[in-house]
Design a protein around this motif. Structure first.
Motif: not given
Ligand SMILES: Cc1ncc(C[n+]2csc(CCOP(=O)(O)OP(=O)(O)O)c2C)c(N)n1
Ligand code: SF4
Length: 307
Positions: A25-31, A136-141, A193-201, A219-221
């Motif tokens: 739940a809440g996966c940043g990459g999935a968003l 999706y950069d969650n900064e690890a495996y 970033s998933p916090a800036y969806m307009t920028d993404v789009m 950026h993918s928390p």
């Protein structure tokens, strides 16, 4: 699977695994994957390198209207070349109508992108392959339990960089994938970033006008890996931008432009403090030197940015 069924085929539809339910739940990459699916539409094929997002598809299903192709960790961009070439040949032979052409999207984690799959990506960019690439950069495996990747930040705790009395998490610096990719002169590369969806789009829309490699670093928390609650993902993603640790930018034909420049940046520790992977920098005693080093590298970066 429930032992009363021998195969998936025997299981009634309503009891089958629902694709996508295997992600946290809440996966940043999935968003971000979801936004790409919506923006690229059903006429797309995702070439996915082994990682967390692979859990989205439970053969023969995916949660998408578009197509899905699963590859080994190292070879998604090479597979994308094969798919693109096959589509081009079929269109030329009039076996596929031009209107049914597919957009090709490579989807990988940062382990695949900055490590094991970097050679294949370099070659695909060099050849000018017409594709999208979303890391999706969650900064690890993450999929294998959160071991350090070449994208793990300096000072962060992972399963393989456990803080001890003498080592404060990762002793290595995060690879700068944006600059590594930009050095290949692709027509389009951006951070998102998933916090800036307009920028993404805006960025997906802008890049869709371009033929050639279109590369996105997201950026993918990751709630379990970063040690954050699922409902804090967007807050953490926003803090990364507000502290300047995650610049939002794009490079068109190599020319860099920041798509957001903060008037005043928050101290980097506001971001670090939100996550258990940096907890050792504050408890039981504050690790001033490491925190200062992280702040200095962000300050150094922004000094070079012209407004
Ligand atoms: C050559 C190879 N080595 C190891 C693995 C095991 N493996 C599967 S997923 C994964 C982690 C991938 O990390 P990343 O690309 O960052 O994606 P994430 O797990 O974060 O989604 C690993 C190591 C593999 N599939 N192939
Ligand atoms: S482990 Fe992290 S990246 Fe993987 S599905 Fe969970 S939140 Fe997403």
């Amino acid at each position: 699977m429930d032992s009363k069924y021998k195969t998936l085929k025997d299981m009634p539809l309503e009891e089958e695994l629902v694709p996508g339910t295997l992600l946290c739940a809440g996966c940043g990459g999935a968003l971000l994957v979801r936004i790409f699916e919506k923006m690229l539409g059903p006429n797309a094929i995702t070439i996915n390198a082994a990682g967390c997002m692979t859990m989205l598809s439970v053969f023969p299903y995916t949660p998408f209207k578009s197509s899905w192709f699963y590859t080994a960790m190292a070879s998604a961009p090479a597979a994308a070349q094969g798919v693109r070439d096959a589509l081009d040949m079929l269109i030329e032979k009039k076996k596929v109508d031009k209107k049914d052409d597919l957009k090709v999207l490579v989807l990988t984690g940062d382990g695949a992108a900055s490590g094991i799959g970097l050679q294949a990506t370099s070659a695909a960019i060099h050849r000018g392959l017409d594709f999208y690439y979303l890391v999706y950069d969650n900064e690890a495996y993450s999929n294998t339990g959160f071991q350090a990747s070449e994208s793990s930040p300096f000072g962060s705790a992972t399963k393989t960089t456990v803080p001890t009395d003498i080592i404060e998490g990762s002793t290595l610096q995060k690879k700068d994938l944006f600059e590594i990719w930009r050095a290949h002169r692709p027509p389009y590369v951006a951070t998102i970033s998933p916090a800036y969806m307009t920028d993404v789009m805006h960025k997906i829309e802008k890049s869709s006008q371009i033929t050639g490699p279109k590369l996105f670093i997201a950026h993918s928390p990751c709630p379990p890996g970063w040690g954050i609650d699922s409902d804090k993902v967007i807050r953490v993603a926003k803090l990364a931008v507000e502290t300047g640790i995650w610049p939002l930018k794009e490079a068109v034909n190599g020319e860099v432009r920041h798509t957001l420049i903060q008037g005043k940046r928050l101290p980097v520790e506001e971001y670090l403090k939100t996550q258990e992977r940096f907890e050792h920098l504050f408890k039981p005693v504050r690790k001033e030197k490491i925190i200062a080093q992280l702040q200095q590298s962000v300050d150094y970066y922004w000094k070079s940015v012209t407004k």
